[in-house]
Scaffold this motif. Structure first.
Motif, PDB file in Angstrom:
ATOM      1  N   GLU A  26       0.813  -1.205   0.000  1.00 25.93           N
ATOM      2  CA  GLU A  26       0.000   0.000   0.000  1.00 25.93           C
ATOM      3  C   GLU A  26       0.856   1.267   0.000  1.00 25.93           C
ATOM      4  OE1 GLU A  26      -3.304   0.214  -0.115  1.00 25.93           O
ATOM      5  OE2 GLU A  26      -3.651  -1.945  -0.113  1.00 25.93           O
ATOM      6  N   ALA A  27       2.009   1.224   0.699  1.00 26.94           N
ATOM      7  CA  ALA A  27       2.805   2.437   0.935  1.00 26.94           C
ATOM      8  C   ALA A  27       3.750   2.766  -0.221  1.00 26.94           C
ATOM      9  CB  ALA A  27       3.597   2.297   2.228  1.00 26.94           C
ATOM     10  N   VAL A  28       4.408   1.769  -0.804  1.00 30.42           N
ATOM     11  CA  VAL A  28       5.389   2.032  -1.859  1.00 30.42           C
ATOM     12  C   VAL A  28       4.758   2.703  -3.074  1.00 30.42           C
ATOM     13  CG1 VAL A  28       7.045   0.993  -3.451  1.00 30.42           C
ATOM     14  CG2 VAL A  28       6.962   0.230  -1.079  1.00 30.42           C
ATOM     15  N   PRO A  29       3.557   2.291  -3.546  1.00 30.74           N
ATOM     16  CA  PRO A  29       2.958   3.010  -4.671  1.00 30.74           C
ATOM     17  C   PRO A  29       2.690   4.485  -4.376  1.00 30.74           C
ATOM     18  CG  PRO A  29       1.921   0.865  -4.417  1.00 30.74           C
ATOM     19  CD  PRO A  29       2.804   1.058  -3.221  1.00 30.74           C
ATOM     20  N   LYS A  30       2.555   4.865  -3.116  1.00 34.17           N
ATOM     21  CA  LYS A  30       2.330   6.269  -2.767  1.00 34.17           C
ATOM     22  C   LYS A  30       3.637   7.056  -2.736  1.00 34.17           C
ATOM     23  CE  LYS A  30      -1.756   5.331   0.092  1.00 34.17           C
ATOM     24  NZ  LYS A  30      -2.329   5.383   1.458  1.00 34.17           N
ATOM     25  N   ALA A  31       4.696   6.475  -2.164  1.00 35.19           N
ATOM     26  CA  ALA A  31       5.929   7.229  -1.932  1.00 35.19           C
ATOM     27  C   ALA A  31       7.078   6.827  -2.838  1.00 35.19           C
ATOM     28  CB  ALA A  31       6.359   7.086  -0.468  1.00 35.19           C
ATOM     29  N   GLY A  32       6.995   5.648  -3.481  1.00 32.82           N
ATOM     30  CA  GLY A  32       8.150   5.173  -4.233  1.00 32.82           C
ATOM     31  C   GLY A  32       9.269   4.775  -3.273  1.00 32.82           C
ATOM     32  N   PRO A  33      10.520   4.812  -3.715  1.00 38.47           N
ATOM     33  CA  PRO A  33      11.643   4.459  -2.831  1.00 38.47           C
ATOM     34  C   PRO A  33      11.730   5.334  -1.583  1.00 38.47           C
ATOM     35  CG  PRO A  33      12.349   4.501  -5.118  1.00 38.47           C
ATOM     36  CD  PRO A  33      10.958   5.056  -5.099  1.00 38.47           C
ATOM     37  N   SER A  34      11.160   6.536  -1.636  1.00 45.78           N
ATOM     38  CA  SER A  34      11.205   7.410  -0.461  1.00 45.78           C
ATOM     39  C   SER A  34      10.319   6.905   0.664  1.00 45.78           C
ATOM     40  CB  SER A  34      10.799   8.831  -0.831  1.00 45.78           C
ATOM     41  OG  SER A  34       9.459   8.890  -1.268  1.00 45.78           O
ATOM     42  N   VAL A  35       9.700   5.733   0.486  1.00 45.15           N
ATOM     43  CA  VAL A  35       8.949   5.115   1.586  1.00 45.15           C
ATOM     44  C   VAL A  35       9.861   4.861   2.782  1.00 45.15           C
ATOM     45  CG1 VAL A  35       9.306   2.681   0.971  1.00 45.15           C
ATOM     46  CG2 VAL A  35       7.158   3.398   2.065  1.00 45.15           C
TER      47      VAL A  35
ATOM     48  N   SER B 298      -3.679 -14.552   5.050  1.00 50.73           N
ATOM     49  CA  SER B 298      -4.204 -15.438   4.019  1.00 50.73           C
ATOM     50  C   SER B 298      -3.273 -15.513   2.813  1.00 50.73           C
ATOM     51  CB  SER B 298      -5.590 -14.957   3.587  1.00 50.73           C
ATOM     52  OG  SER B 298      -6.141 -15.794   2.606  1.00 50.73           O
ATOM     53  N   ALA B 299      -2.720 -14.360   2.380  1.00 54.10           N
ATOM     54  CA  ALA B 299      -1.864 -14.341   1.189  1.00 54.10           C
ATOM     55  C   ALA B 299      -0.584 -15.143   1.409  1.00 54.10           C
ATOM     56  CB  ALA B 299      -1.523 -12.897   0.814  1.00 54.10           C
ATOM     57  N   TYR B 300       0.042 -14.978   2.585  1.00 50.80           N
ATOM     58  CA  TYR B 300       1.279 -15.714   2.849  1.00 50.80           C
ATOM     59  C   TYR B 300       1.019 -17.203   3.071  1.00 50.80           C
ATOM     60  CZ  TYR B 300       4.354 -11.683   2.893  1.00 50.80           C
ATOM     61  OH  TYR B 300       5.096 -10.598   2.503  1.00 50.80           O
ATOM     62  N   LEU B 301      -0.120 -17.523   3.688  1.00 50.49           N
ATOM     63  CA  LEU B 301      -0.460 -18.937   3.849  1.00 50.49           C
ATOM     64  C   LEU B 301      -0.656 -19.587   2.484  1.00 50.49           C
ATOM     65  CD1 LEU B 301      -1.240 -21.339   5.654  1.00 50.49           C
ATOM     66  CD2 LEU B 301      -3.607 -20.501   5.578  1.00 50.49           C
TER      67      LEU B 301
ATOM     68  N   PRO C   8      12.097  -3.062  -8.200  1.00 47.20           N
ATOM     69  CA  PRO C   8      11.644  -1.702  -8.540  1.00 47.20           C
ATOM     70  C   PRO C   8      10.333  -1.359  -7.842  1.00 47.20           C
ATOM     71  CG  PRO C   8      12.358  -2.881 -10.501  1.00 47.20           C
ATOM     72  CD  PRO C   8      12.326  -3.892  -9.393  1.00 47.20           C
ATOM     73  N   ALA C   9      10.156  -0.102  -7.519  1.00 50.27           N
ATOM     74  CA  ALA C   9       9.005   0.330  -6.731  1.00 50.27           C
ATOM     75  C   ALA C   9       7.675   0.015  -7.407  1.00 50.27           C
ATOM     76  CB  ALA C   9       9.118   1.830  -6.446  1.00 50.27           C
TER      77      ALA C   9
ATOM     78  N   GLY D  80      -0.259  -4.026  -5.710  1.00 51.64           N
ATOM     79  CA  GLY D  80      -1.107  -5.192  -5.907  1.00 51.64           C
ATOM     80  C   GLY D  80      -0.411  -6.523  -5.719  1.00 51.64           C
ATOM     81  N   GLN D  81       0.818  -6.523  -5.229  1.00 50.71           N
ATOM     82  CA  GLN D  81       1.596  -7.755  -5.107  1.00 50.71           C
ATOM     83  C   GLN D  81       1.194  -8.522  -3.846  1.00 50.71           C
ATOM     84  OE1 GLN D  81       5.955  -7.451  -4.396  1.00 50.71           O
ATOM     85  NE2 GLN D  81       6.151  -8.481  -6.361  1.00 50.71           N
ATOM     86  N   GLU D  82       0.850  -9.790  -3.992  1.00 47.08           N
ATOM     87  CA  GLU D  82       0.524 -10.627  -2.841  1.00 47.08           C
ATOM     88  C   GLU D  82       1.776 -11.313  -2.322  1.00 47.08           C
ATOM     89  OE1 GLU D  82      -2.592 -13.410  -3.349  1.00 47.08           O
ATOM     90  OE2 GLU D  82      -4.111 -11.926  -3.841  1.00 47.08           O
ATOM     91  N   ALA D  83       1.863 -11.437  -0.985  1.00 50.17           N
ATOM     92  CA  ALA D  83       3.013 -12.091  -0.352  1.00 50.17           C
ATOM     93  C   ALA D  83       4.311 -11.506  -0.904  1.00 50.17           C
ATOM     94  CB  ALA D  83       2.955 -13.599  -0.564  1.00 50.17           C
ATOM     95  N   GLY D  84       4.406 -10.177  -0.867  1.00 55.64           N
ATOM     96  CA  GLY D  84       5.473  -9.456  -1.555  1.00 55.64           C
ATOM     97  C   GLY D  84       6.879  -9.879  -1.219  1.00 55.64           C
ATOM     98  N   LEU D  85       7.220 -10.015   0.055  1.00 55.09           N
ATOM     99  CA  LEU D  85       8.599 -10.348   0.419  1.00 55.09           C
ATOM    100  C   LEU D  85       8.978 -11.743  -0.060  1.00 55.09           C
ATOM    101  CD1 LEU D  85       9.007  -8.857   4.026  1.00 55.09           C
ATOM    102  CD2 LEU D  85       9.230  -7.758   1.788  1.00 55.09           C
TER     103      LEU D  85
END
Length: 491
Positions: A58-67, A134-137, A301-302, A307-312
């Motif tokens: 949710e945060a990276v699309p708002k701030a980009g790398p400056s998150v 749920s996404a990580y499971l 890349p930011a 919309g990425q699920e289980a991002g890490l």
């Protein structure tokens, strides 16, 4: 003597009353069974996880790398407030956290409003983190056994679409409901067992995050930080506006500081351990947030976060080209979110316990099982509400609402410090020793309030609108029930 309406609204619960209630715990209430290390792990467990595993999307699309600056801004604001929490927890070692602090300083009505903010904050935070589980499971099951949960059973009925609210009849997010049920069973077994289990899960989580940082840095690309600020102003998030908006989104994850204070009546030597636990948890959390954020942004890349699920887990799979690192990370996230949800529900029940004990809500919330020293009815009610929200509502609706509640609570805690100092000075009862906010009672609390308001200003209009509706409901509840049933009416 009959009290006027103004006197009822501004009446305070003396600090001595908190102390008397604490002394009676061994016979009739909660038990002091939590030491310093489990207490600090409660703070870390309620904080690390949500801001990293989920809100990056949710945060990276708002701030980009400056998150990275967003996390730092949120941490500095939380640090200023942590100093205020530390002083107040020394003077008012009670359950209820900022609610109890407000009741002893600014009066019953504002304390009840603060309680409403905390209930919104904790209830929605527990639901939001359970949804993220749920996404990580699903990612873990896919990498481990090649099977994924059917979409009909892992997507909510009420979701946020481009044109507003969208309904998907027949859909239910089942994994969060199962998670809340497991947390409920563990919490009703007793506080000591829950705190110990949480400490173990938190240590596993920290090891998993170190594992992520170590692997993600092998794919680090400095070009991913250019441009550093978000340049897309189509949604008003370009430059520092994006940094502040992202800080508002991730800020709710610092709820862990408040959770440490909610345990005030179940901590051994609370005047020493609660301040140390709050500040220690903040330091650990800040270091891990910044490390993981920098590693994740360096490896991906930011624009890929949206919309990425289980991002890490996906980042590790992309960096290594193998499934096993993602499998390990997903397993760690499953454990991590379990601990976050557990501790957040715990905090919610203890706040309700404190409010009920003061007569402002029904007595059912203060009934304690004599065998387990746990408020069973309270816990079951909270888990039912959290489970329903987690199973049927999209998390997109919840993040900013939790941040609003957290920021409001932090503002009241900061305001309570100078009020408490003034009350002590007028009563000639200035307590010696213990932690005190540096530079006097106005500088740090004032900076904390300013920082909270600065972050709050970029929350969405919808968030402010829903928050206003919740406040109206809370005010009506106080005047219909709380003001007439308050225990201070007996004084």
């Amino acid at each position: 003597m009959n009290q006027t309406l103004f006197q009822k609204l501004t009446r305070t619960k003396p600090v001595e009353a908190h102390a008397e209630q604490g002394q009676s715990l061994a016979a009739a209430g909660l038990s002091r069974s939590i030491g310093l290390f489990p207490l600090m792990m409660i703070g870390v467990g309620a904080t690390i996880g949500t801001g990293i595993f989920f809100t990056m999307v949710e945060a990276v699309p708002k701030a980009g790398p400056s998150v990275v600056l967003s996390f730092l801004l949120a941490a500095i604001t939380a640090g200023l407030t942590a100093l205020c929490y530390a002083e107040l927890s020394f003077r008012i070692p009670a359950s209820g956290s900022s609610y109890s602090f407000a009741y002893a300083t600014v009066g019953e009505f504002l304390a009840f409003i603060m309680a409403a903010c905390l209930l919104l904050e904790y209830g929605l935070a527990a639901s939001a983190t359970a949804i993220g589980w749920s996404a990580y499971l699903n990612n873990f099951l896919g990498n481990a056994i090649g099977w994924q949960i059917p979409e009909l059973l892992r997507t909510p009925m009420i979701v946020s679409g481009p044109q507003g609210v969208v309904f998907h009849p027949g859909h239910i997010n089942l994994p969060p409901i199962i998670l809340v049920i497991l947390c409920c069973f563990l919490l009703i077994r007793g506080t000591k067992e829950s705190a110990t289990t949480n400490a173990i899960m938190v240590l596993i989580k920290l090891v998993i995050l170190i594992f992520f940082v170590a692997i993600a840095f092998t794919g680090f690309n400095i070009d991913n930080f250019t441009p550093f600020y978000n340049t897309d102003n189509s949604k008003g998030f370009a430059g520092m506006a994006g940094v502040t908006a992202a800080a508002g989104t991730v800020f709710f994850s610092f709820i862990g500081l408040d959770t440490v204070a909610t345990a005030g009546e179940e901590v051994r030597n609370p005047r020493r351990n609660v301040p140390i636990g709050i500040i220690g948890a903040l330091l650990i959390v800040t270091v891990f947030y910044l490390l993981v954020a920098v590693a994740a942004l360096g490896a991906q890349p930011a624009h890929m976060f949206e919309g990425q699920e289980a991002g890490l887990a996906v980042i590790l799979q992309n960096v290594t080209g193998k499934a096993w690192p993602a499998l390990v990370l997903s397993a760690g996230a499953v454990i991590s979110v379990f601990s976050v949800t557990l501790v957040t529900i715990y905090g919610q029940t203890r706040i309700l316990y404190a409010i009920s004990r003061d007569g402002l809500i029904p007595k059912a919330f203060q009934t304690v099982n004599p065998r387990t020293s746990a408020p069973v009815s309270n816990t079951v009610i909270v888990c039912m509400v959290v489970g329903v929200v987690a199973g049927f509502v999209d998390a997109t609706f919840l993040w900013d609402m939790v941040s609003m509640g957290t920021l409001t609570a932090f503002i009241v805690v900061s305001l309570a410090v100078p009020v408490m100092r003034r009350k002590e000075r007028l009563a000639g009862d200035v307590k010696k020793g213990g932690f005190r906010v540096p530079f006097g009672p106005y500088v740090v609390p004032g900076l904390s309030i300013f920082a909270c308001l600065y972050i709050m200003r970029d929350l969405s209009t919808t968030t402010f609108r829903i928050f206003a509706i919740w406040m109206v409901v809370s005010v009506l509840t106080y005047f219909i029930y709380g003001i007439h049933n308050s225990r201070l009416n007996q004084k």
